[in-house]
Scaffold this motif. Structure first.
Motif, short mmCIF file in Angstrom:
data_model
loop_
_atom_site.label_atom_id
_atom_site.label_comp_id
_atom_site.label_asym_id
_atom_site.label_seq_id
_atom_site.Cartn_x
_atom_site.Cartn_y
_atom_site.Cartn_z
N HIS A 262 1.71 13.21 28.43
CA HIS A 262 0.39 13.00 27.83
C HIS A 262 0.04 11.50 27.83
O HIS A 262 -1.06 11.10 28.22
CB HIS A 262 0.43 13.55 26.40
N ILE A 263 1.00 10.68 27.43
CA ILE A 263 0.74 9.24 27.31
C ILE A 263 0.60 8.57 28.68
O ILE A 263 -0.29 7.74 28.89
CB ILE A 263 1.84 8.56 26.46
N ALA A 264 1.44 8.96 29.64
CA ALA A 264 1.33 8.37 30.98
C ALA A 264 -0.03 8.71 31.59
O ALA A 264 -0.68 7.85 32.21
CB ALA A 264 2.45 8.89 31.88
N THR A 265 -0.48 9.94 31.39
CA THR A 265 -1.77 10.36 31.91
C THR A 265 -2.89 9.56 31.23
O THR A 265 -3.81 9.06 31.89
CB THR A 265 -1.97 11.88 31.66
N PHE A 278 5.77 6.38 36.35
CA PHE A 278 6.21 7.62 35.67
C PHE A 278 6.29 8.72 36.73
O PHE A 278 5.26 9.09 37.31
CB PHE A 278 5.21 7.99 34.57
N PRO A 279 7.49 9.26 36.98
CA PRO A 279 7.63 10.22 38.08
C PRO A 279 6.99 11.57 37.81
O PRO A 279 7.08 12.46 38.65
CB PRO A 279 9.16 10.33 38.25
N GLY A 280 6.33 11.71 36.64
CA GLY A 280 5.65 12.97 36.34
C GLY A 280 4.17 12.91 36.68
O GLY A 280 3.46 13.90 36.46
N LEU A 281 3.70 11.79 37.21
CA LEU A 281 2.29 11.69 37.59
C LEU A 281 2.15 12.02 39.07
O LEU A 281 2.77 11.36 39.91
CB LEU A 281 1.76 10.26 37.35
N GLY A 298 11.31 13.50 32.52
CA GLY A 298 11.89 12.63 31.52
C GLY A 298 10.80 12.02 30.65
O GLY A 298 9.63 12.45 30.72
N ALA A 299 11.16 11.02 29.85
CA ALA A 299 10.21 10.49 28.88
C ALA A 299 10.19 8.97 28.85
O ALA A 299 9.85 8.37 27.83
CB ALA A 299 10.51 11.07 27.49
N MET A 300 10.59 8.36 29.97
CA MET A 300 10.52 6.90 30.07
C MET A 300 9.31 6.54 30.93
O MET A 300 9.12 7.10 32.01
CB MET A 300 11.79 6.36 30.74
N ILE A 301 8.51 5.61 30.42
CA ILE A 301 7.33 5.14 31.15
C ILE A 301 7.43 3.62 31.23
O ILE A 301 7.78 2.98 30.23
CB ILE A 301 6.03 5.49 30.39
N LEU A 359 6.34 -6.63 32.86
CA LEU A 359 6.65 -5.19 32.77
C LEU A 359 7.02 -4.79 31.33
O LEU A 359 7.81 -5.47 30.67
CB LEU A 359 7.80 -4.84 33.72
N ILE A 360 6.47 -3.67 30.89
CA ILE A 360 6.76 -3.11 29.57
C ILE A 360 7.42 -1.75 29.78
O ILE A 360 6.93 -0.93 30.57
CB ILE A 360 5.45 -2.93 28.77
N ARG A 361 8.55 -1.52 29.11
CA ARG A 361 9.22 -0.22 29.22
C ARG A 361 9.07 0.53 27.91
O ARG A 361 9.31 -0.03 26.84
CB ARG A 361 10.70 -0.41 29.56
N PHE A 362 8.70 1.79 27.99
CA PHE A 362 8.37 2.57 26.81
C PHE A 362 9.25 3.83 26.79
O PHE A 362 9.19 4.65 27.70
CB PHE A 362 6.88 2.94 26.88
N SER A 363 10.07 3.96 25.75
CA SER A 363 10.83 5.18 25.52
C SER A 363 10.02 6.02 24.53
O SER A 363 9.97 5.71 23.34
CB SER A 363 12.21 4.83 24.94
N VAL A 364 9.38 7.06 25.05
CA VAL A 364 8.45 7.83 24.23
C VAL A 364 9.23 8.75 23.29
O VAL A 364 10.03 9.57 23.73
CB VAL A 364 7.49 8.65 25.12
#
Ligand SMILES: *Cc1c(COP(=O)(O)O)cnc(C)c1O
Length: 386
Positions: A262-265, A278-281, A298-301, A359-364
């Motif tokens: 949801h957040i990556a989108t 994000f490999p889910g996009l 996964g849930a890392m963006i 670069l910012i890494r986000f663990s959702v």
């Protein structure tokens, strides 16, 4: 217990389930260093807790079951696990490592094993032809993370396993970012799976641990020898916490993945970012392989804000999302790879492999997704340059 069980059930009943002696539904914490022997050479199978401990053994059986392996090992940290696995190799051997790799993994290879004579070559393992070209007669292993840290690049595990097998070298996969709930590298042909259990498997940011799973008996025997010889084992209490965390892995990961997707989108459409990894996009370079080899992204963006936003101010202005090292806990965490998780990689190598200073890494985490988006939005808005 039950190879026939489905993964959601294995998470709760895999490994060694409960306690036969009392009927306790949980594995007891065997807080003991040693075990009584009834006579010389006569023991219960337990001799000394560095060598083996029943609580740790339950966790070791559990990770083996979850990964579809035969053997499991538990360590005091992910890096203690990595140290033990790298100790399979000798001076003069070469290993191939992904160009995107956890900073501490690069550090132990470059600063601890290289001075002892282990050689390494950094390769873009998302391109299997480059891996094939880098394998020489001294190469003993290919070591990958997928999705890799921090750019979430995806390596094809089955294709890499096939060429590793052909060349007679081991394929080692760090599966920390996905866990066996989403990806099982041994079933795709990998030889050894490594985890920082500190992250999603523990899941509550309260335990540091490392896990290994594999199928080959001879390599497992060598690893048990090295585990005992080096001694970086997980304590009984921390083994208990890991078993407790793993019971809810499935429900946590489902929520992590839903929130992250949801957040990556949202980020990609927000107008705030110049890049989202994000490999889910659909459209992400790793998307196709990710969907083929794993049960979710996964849930890392990772992302880069547009130039009109100051990333330092963004970090300062977050209220709900916490600036911290680590990932995979129930709470959302952000980090700045260039100065935190990947600071141990020299700046020139960092740039070469694409880790921008911005670069910012986000663990959702698994909070309410609308609260997470509100926090991101207000922190980005407040970071707009004058
Ligand atoms: C954190 C991490 C490690 C190291 O594990 P520790 O438990 O911190 O020692 C290794 N690989 C990956 C991908 C990690 O995220």
């Amino acid at each position: 217990m039950g190879d026939s069980l489905h993964l959601h059930s294995l998470l709760i009943h895999g490994g060694i389930d409960g306690d036969k002696t009392t009927g306790a539904v949980n594995v007891p914490i065997y807080q003991t260093s040693t075990y009584k022997q009834s006579g010389l050479g006569e023991n219960t199978g337990w001799e000394y807790s560095r060598t083996g401990n029943p609580t740790r053994a339950a966790l070791e059986k559990l990770i083996a079951d979850l990964e579809g392996g035969e053997y499991g090992l538990a360590f005091a940290s992910g890096l203690a696990a990595i140290h033990t696995v790298l100790s399979l190799f000798s001076a003069g051997d070469k290993i191939i490592i992904s160009d995107n790799i956890y900073g501490g993994t690069f550090r132990i290879i470059d600063k601890v094993f290289k001075p002892l004579g282990l050689r390494y070559e950094i390769v873009d393992t998302t391109d299997t032809t480059k891996v094939e070209a880098a394998i020489d007669p001294e190469t003993k292993a290919v070591y990958i993370e997928t999705p890799a840290n921090p750019l979430l690049s995806v390596t094809d595990i089955a294709a890499t396993a096939e060429l590793a097998k052909k060349a007679g070298v081991l394929l080692i996969v760090d599966n920390t970012f996905l866990t066996p709930y989403l990806q099982r590298p041994l079933t795709l042909g990998a030889d050894i799976v490594i985890h920082s259990g500190t992250k999603y498997l523990g899941g509550h940011s309260d335990t540091v641990s490392g896990l290994v799973a594999l199928r080959d008996k001879a390599i497992a025997e060598r690893l048990y020898f090295l585990q005992n010889a080096i001694g970086g084992v997980l304590s009984p209490f921390d083994s208990f916490l890991m078993i407790r965390g793993i019971k809810t892995l499935g429900v946590r990961m489902d929520r992590h993945v839903a929130n992250a997707t949801h957040i990556a989108t949202w980020l990609a459409k927000s107008g705030y970012v110049s890049k989202v990894y994000f490999p889910g996009l659909p459209g992400d370079p790793g998307y196709e392989v990710q969907m083929k080899q794993a049960d979710g992204p996964g849930a890392m963006i990772s992302f880069v804000l547009k130039e009109e936003y100051d990333y330092r101010a963004f970090f300062r202005n977050l209220k709900l999302i916490t600036l911290a090292e680590s990932l995979g806990g129930v709470e959302s965490l952000v980090c700045h790879p260039a100065s935190m998780t990947h600071a141990s990689i020299p700046a020139d190598i960092r740039r070469q492999i694409g880790i921008a200073d911005e670069l910012i890494r986000f663990s959702v985490g698994i909070e309410d997704v609308s609260d997470l988006i509100s926090d991101l939005r207000q922190a980005i808005e407040a970071a707009r340059k004058e």
